[in-house]
Scaffold this active site. Structure first.
Site, mmCIF file in Angstrom:
data_model
loop_
_atom_site.group_PDB
_atom_site.id
_atom_site.type_symbol
_atom_site.label_atom_id
_atom_site.label_comp_id
_atom_site.label_asym_id
_atom_site.label_seq_id
_atom_site.Cartn_x
_atom_site.Cartn_y
_atom_site.Cartn_z
ATOM 1 N N HIS A 191 0.829 -1.202 0.000
ATOM 2 C CA HIS A 191 0.000 0.000 0.000
ATOM 3 C C HIS A 191 0.866 1.256 0.000
ATOM 4 O O HIS A 191 2.063 1.205 0.261
ATOM 5 C CB HIS A 191 -0.957 0.018 1.197
ATOM 6 C CG HIS A 191 -0.280 -0.146 2.533
ATOM 7 N ND1 HIS A 191 0.238 -1.339 2.978
ATOM 8 C CD2 HIS A 191 -0.049 0.743 3.538
ATOM 9 C CE1 HIS A 191 0.760 -1.194 4.192
ATOM 10 N NE2 HIS A 191 0.614 0.072 4.535
ATOM 11 N N ARG A 225 -4.931 16.080 5.195
ATOM 12 C CA ARG A 225 -5.471 14.759 5.514
ATOM 13 C C ARG A 225 -4.781 14.229 6.762
ATOM 14 O O ARG A 225 -3.570 14.379 6.922
ATOM 15 C CB ARG A 225 -5.249 13.781 4.358
ATOM 16 C CG ARG A 225 -5.753 12.362 4.633
ATOM 17 C CD ARG A 225 -5.549 11.457 3.425
ATOM 18 N NE ARG A 225 -6.037 10.113 3.670
ATOM 19 C CZ ARG A 225 -5.286 9.114 4.137
ATOM 20 N NH1 ARG A 225 -3.997 9.322 4.424
ATOM 21 N NH2 ARG A 225 -5.808 7.913 4.330
#
Length: 341
Positions: free
Chosen positions: A274, A283
Site C-alpha cells: 500500500h 489529511r
C-alpha cells in the site's frame, strides 16, 4: 556544510510545509509512482456484527489482504477525540513540534514516518509515533496542559488493541493456531511485551500532489494494522489490476494484514502492498500496529493445518530478526524471498 547533527536527523525532521510553494526536488517521485488509478474496484466492506463476518474476513485476507470493518465496537467518541488531538498536535508551530522529535536511534516521537530511512526520495508526511504511554511526548509539547492528549492516546490504544485481538483471533482460528498457547495474546496489561505502536499521521496540503507521495509503497511489519481516516488517500495494490483507491466508509475502520500474518499463514493470507497519495487539502490518519513480542518465533509450523511431511514455504524466524532483515535489505519485496525454504 552539513553538520553531524544535520545528517543524523536528515530522515527524521519533516519539511516545514508552510514555507514552500512547490514540491522540492528531493520530494519528487517518478510519474509511474504517483499516477492516479481509475479501475472502479473497491476493497471489501464487512459488518463485524454479521454472523458471516469471520468467513468474509478470511476471504478478504486471501484475496485482498485489506478490508473495511463496520460495527467494529470502537466508540465514536474516542474516534472523534483522537482526530481532534491529532489536529491539535499538527497545528503546532514546527519549533514546538520538534520538542518531541524522535532521536536518531529511537522509535518513538515526532518526525517523518520511520520507513523514510528505506527510501532516498522524501515523503510528504509528518507524524508522531507512540510506543506505550504518550505522556512524555505530551509534556514536551504542552508542559502545562498535557493530560488530555495523553489520556486520549491511552484510551484509543486500549480500544484498538481490543479490536486488533478480535480480528487476530478470527484469523488464527482460521489457520488452526491455538491462541491459548500464545502467552502474549489477549493480555490486557501487555506484560508479555507485544510490540504495539500508534502512528498519528499528517499529510499537509500539497501544491503539486501529482509529483510526490505521502507514503511510499510498502508492506507493514505487523500482524494487523488498523487505520482510521475520514478522507481518501490510501491506495492498495492488487496483482493483475494495479493500484486501487480506498474510499473510507463513514465510521468504518480499515484493517490491513502485515508480513507476520503472511508468514504464519504460509503465504495463504496477503500482506498488502500500500501507499498514500497526497492532495491539495489536509489529511489525517491514525494507524495502530499490532505486533507480537520481539522474541516471538514466527513460523507456519504454528498452524495445526500444516499436513504431515508438508514443507513450510518459509523458515521460522524471530520477529525482531525479521524486522531487522527487512530494514537492512532496503527492499520490502525481498524480505520474504530471503526466508523462503
Amino acid at each position: 556544510m552539513a553538520t553531524p547533527w544535520d545528517q543524523a536527523y536528515k530522515h527524521i525532521i519533516p519539511l516545514d510545509f508552510n514555507s514552500v510553494n512547490s514540491v522540492p526536488d528531493s520530494f519528487v517521485w517518478s510519474q509511474s509512482d504517483v499516477i492516479q488509478p481509475d479501475n472502479g474496484l473497491f476493497i471489501p466492506v464487512i459488518d463485524l456484527m454479521d454472523s458471516n463476518a469471520p468467513k468474509l474476513i478470511v476471504e478478504a485476507c486471501e484475496t485482498w489482504g485489506v478490508f473495511q470493518l463496520k460495527n467494529h465496537g470502537v466508540r465514536t467518541k474516542i474516534m472523534e477525540d483522537i482526530e481532534s488531538e491529532a489536529r491539535k498536535l499538527f497545528d503546532l508551530p514546527i519549533d514546538q513540534k520538534l520538542k518531541a522529535v524522535r532521536s536518531p536511534d529511537g522509535l518513538s516521537g515526532y518526525g517523518i514516518v520511520p520507513i523514510q530511512s528505506l527510501f532516498s526520495t522524501f515523503m510528504w508526511h509528518e507524524g508522531l509515533t507512540v510506543f506505550g504511554s504518550a505522556i512524555d511526548h505530551a509534556k514536551a509539547l504542552w508542559p502545562h496542559d498535557y493530560q488530555q492528549f495523553s489520556d486520549t492516546i491511552d484510551e484509543y490504544q486500549s480500544q484498538m488493541k481490543a479490536l486488533a485481538e478480535k480480528v487476530t483471533g478470527i484469523l488464527f482460528r482460521a489457520l488452526s493456531i491455538p491462541v491459548e498457547d500464545l502467552n502474549w495474546f489477549d493480555d490486557p496489561t501487555n506484560r508479555s511485551g507485544c510490540n504495539l505502536a500508534l502512528q498519528l499521521n499528517s499529510y499537509p496540503p500539497c501544491p503539486e500532489p501529482t509529483r510526490t507521495l505521502g507514503l511510499a509503497p510498502h508492506t507493514d511489519t505487523s500482524i494487523v494494522t488498523i487505520l482510521q481516516a475520514k478522507t481518501s488517500g490510501l491506495q492498495v495494490f492488487k496483482d493483475g489490476v494495479g493500484w486501487i483507491p480506498v474510499e473510507p466508509e463513514p465510521e468504518a475502520i480499515i484493517v490491513n494484514l502485515g508480513d507476520f500474518t503472511h508468514l504464519l499463514s504460509n503465504g495463504r493470507f496477503i500482506s498488502v502492498l500500500h501507499r498514500v497519495v497526497v492532495k491539495p487539502i489536509q489529511r489525517y490518519s491514525m494507524g495502530y500496529f499490532y505486533r507480537p513480542p520481539k522474541d516471538f518465533v514466527v513460523s507456519p509450523l504454528l498452524s495445526k493445518d500444516l499436513g504431515p511431511g508438508e514443507v513450510p514455504r518459509y523458515r521460522s524466524i524471530i520477529a525482531k530478526e525479521y524486522h531487522e532483515l527487512k530494514a537492512n535489505c532496503k527492499h520490502y519485496e525481498k524480505a520474504f524471498s530471503l526466508i523462503e525454504n
